[in-house]
Design a protein around this motif. Structure first.
Motif, PDB file in Angstrom:
ATOM      1  N   ILE A 164       0.839  -1.204   0.000  1.00 39.99           N
ATOM      2  CA  ILE A 164       0.000   0.000   0.000  1.00 39.99           C
ATOM      3  C   ILE A 164       0.872   1.251   0.000  1.00 39.99           C
ATOM      4  CG2 ILE A 164      -1.626   1.376   1.359  1.00 39.99           C
ATOM      5  CD1 ILE A 164      -2.893  -1.218   2.318  1.00 39.99           C
ATOM      6  N   ARG A 165       1.865   1.287   0.888  1.00 40.31           N
ATOM      7  CA  ARG A 165       2.723   2.478   0.984  1.00 40.31           C
ATOM      8  C   ARG A 165       3.478   2.718  -0.325  1.00 40.31           C
ATOM      9  NH1 ARG A 165       3.800   0.196   6.407  1.00 40.31           N
ATOM     10  NH2 ARG A 165       2.654   1.470   7.928  1.00 40.31           N
ATOM     11  N   LEU A 168       0.989   4.102  -2.877  1.00 36.03           N
ATOM     12  CA  LEU A 168       0.584   5.487  -2.631  1.00 36.03           C
ATOM     13  C   LEU A 168       1.677   6.486  -3.004  1.00 36.03           C
ATOM     14  CD1 LEU A 168      -1.306   5.183   0.793  1.00 36.03           C
ATOM     15  CD2 LEU A 168      -2.281   5.374  -1.499  1.00 36.03           C
ATOM     16  N   THR A 174      -3.881   8.605  -4.993  1.00 33.12           N
ATOM     17  CA  THR A 174      -4.275   9.203  -3.721  1.00 33.12           C
ATOM     18  C   THR A 174      -4.852   8.121  -2.821  1.00 33.12           C
ATOM     19  OG1 THR A 174      -6.532   9.699  -4.460  1.00 33.12           O
ATOM     20  CG2 THR A 174      -4.838  11.371  -4.874  1.00 33.12           C
ATOM     21  N   GLN A 175      -4.893   8.403  -1.533  1.00 35.95           N
ATOM     22  CA  GLN A 175      -5.453   7.426  -0.598  1.00 35.95           C
ATOM     23  C   GLN A 175      -6.926   7.182  -0.904  1.00 35.95           C
ATOM     24  OE1 GLN A 175      -4.579   7.740   3.676  1.00 35.95           O
ATOM     25  NE2 GLN A 175      -6.769   7.497   4.082  1.00 35.95           N
ATOM     26  N   MET A 179      -8.567   3.617  -2.042  1.00 34.29           N
ATOM     27  CA  MET A 179      -9.635   2.994  -1.262  1.00 34.29           C
ATOM     28  C   MET A 179     -10.827   2.645  -2.149  1.00 34.29           C
ATOM     29  SD  MET A 179      -9.396   5.427   2.131  1.00 34.29           S
ATOM     30  CE  MET A 179     -11.040   5.030   2.669  1.00 34.29           C
ATOM     31  N   ALA A 196     -11.906   5.701   5.904  1.00 31.01           N
ATOM     32  CA  ALA A 196     -10.608   6.371   5.990  1.00 31.01           C
ATOM     33  C   ALA A 196      -9.955   6.161   7.353  1.00 31.01           C
ATOM     34  CB  ALA A 196     -10.776   7.862   5.707  1.00 31.01           C
ATOM     35  N   PHE A 199      -8.642   2.680   7.488  1.00 23.27           N
ATOM     36  CA  PHE A 199      -7.479   2.599   6.607  1.00 23.27           C
ATOM     37  C   PHE A 199      -6.233   3.123   7.320  1.00 23.27           C
ATOM     38  CE2 PHE A 199      -4.684   4.048   3.199  1.00 23.27           C
ATOM     39  CZ  PHE A 199      -4.740   2.991   2.304  1.00 23.27           C
ATOM     40  N   GLY A 200      -6.384   4.274   7.982  1.00 23.60           N
ATOM     41  CA  GLY A 200      -5.259   4.855   8.710  1.00 23.60           C
ATOM     42  C   GLY A 200      -4.811   3.979   9.867  1.00 23.60           C
ATOM     43  N   LEU A 203      -2.717   1.005   8.639  1.00 24.74           N
ATOM     44  CA  LEU A 203      -1.343   1.351   8.277  1.00 24.74           C
ATOM     45  C   LEU A 203      -0.466   1.583   9.504  1.00 24.74           C
ATOM     46  CD1 LEU A 203      -1.741   3.718   5.184  1.00 24.74           C
ATOM     47  CD2 LEU A 203      -1.152   1.294   5.226  1.00 24.74           C
ATOM     48  N   SER A 220      -7.449  -4.724   0.114  1.00 21.08           N
ATOM     49  CA  SER A 220      -6.148  -4.353  -0.448  1.00 21.08           C
ATOM     50  C   SER A 220      -5.455  -5.570  -1.051  1.00 21.08           C
ATOM     51  CB  SER A 220      -5.263  -3.726   0.630  1.00 21.08           C
ATOM     52  OG  SER A 220      -5.856  -2.550   1.148  1.00 21.08           O
TER      53      SER A 220
END
Length: 279
Positions: A164-165, A168, A174-175, A179, A196, A199-200, A203, A220
């Motif tokens: 994911i990182r 991005l 974009t995040q 998503m 969101a 999601f945060g 991570l 993901s």
């Protein structure tokens, strides 16, 4: 002697299995035109994806055209190498494409130039505006379990977080866009959206099993797996090892995320593959 009439059974093309048990019937190899070499499973998979991407048929229409079930179609496309050589999808798609005389399949956008008004000056193509990497159409890639959100997972949470990182960091991604695309890939019917906050939180977690029960991890994984298949990339060594250690898929409700009973002087620990051990 009068010529014998051919019955409907005699005229049935044996190259395409039909009927309620078509997936289990023996499929006779289709005769190829002289000078033509039979295509491999991977070549047929690529040809199917190009054909669907061209817009000439949807995935469902193509399945009906070659008379195979969605499960057979999904399983064949998710395989690699010689796997799927006995699949009805391979045999019937091979016959379908061999019977076409139009040559290689090209996307419609490449074969139909945009029309311009008489006397108008064609617009110059904009430069330095590459297509967003997040906007890849994955609708033609189907995995076993897509229909009910039960795709088997063969990556850990840490691996998915790294992917994911890295994704991005790509230009144009974009995040919010990721998503949306991940949810679309994992839940084609639009039954779920990614939050969101969740999601945060995913991570921020650390550990191979941390966050495994959430929708962010599952969606993901499905997105990156479909993207891998779409791009024709092979499985890496870690992925192959995960398939050996987790033959039925990684446990989303992993025991490592809860409490465990230990014997005297025993201490549980989790390896990089999400397996629990005691020492």
């Amino acid at each position: 002697m009068p010529a014998q009439k051919r019955t409907s059974t005699d005229m049935l093309d044996p190259a395409i299995a039909t009927g309620p048990d078509k997936e289990n019937q023996t499929v006779v190899k289709a005769a190829l035109p002289s000078g033509n070499t039979q295509k491999s499973c991977d070549e047929i998979r690529q040809e199917i994806r190009q054909f669907i991407a061209s817009g000439q048929m949807s995935a469902n229409e193509f399945q009906r055209a070659i008379d195979v079930s969605p499960r057979s179609y999904s399983e064949f496309l998710s395989q690699e190498g010689v796997k799927g050589a006995r699949s009805a999808t391979y045999r019937n798609a091979l016959k379908f494409f061999n019977g076409r005389s139009g040559g290689p399949v090209m996307p419609l956008a490449e074969t139909q130039p945009a029309a311009t008004a008489v006397g108008s000056v064609p617009k110059r193509a904009k430069k330095n505006q590459p297509a967003s990497p997040a906007a890849v159409d994955l609708s033609d890639v189907q995995l076993v379990g897509d229909e009910d959100g039960s795709v088997q997972v063969f990556e850990t949470c840490d691996v998915v977080r790294r992917k994911i990182r890295a994704h991005l960091r790509k230009t144009g991604v974009t995040q919010a866009g990721f998503m949306r695309e991940a949810a679309k890939a994992a839940y084609p019917a639009g039954t779920k959206r990614l939050n969101a906050n969740s999601f945060g939180e995913f991570l921020k977690k650390k550990g191979p099993t941390a966050g495994s029960s959430g929708a962010v991890f599952y969606a993901s994984y499905v997105y990156f797996e479909k993207l891998r298949i779409k791009n024709g990339k092979p499985k890496d060594a870690f992925r192959l090892e995960m398939e050996k250690l987790w033959p039925n898929g990684f446990e989303l409700e992993n025991a490592a995320n809860g409490r465990m009973w230990c014997g005297p002087n025993q201490r549980p620990w989790v390896d990089i593959y999400g397996k629990v051990h005691f020492s």
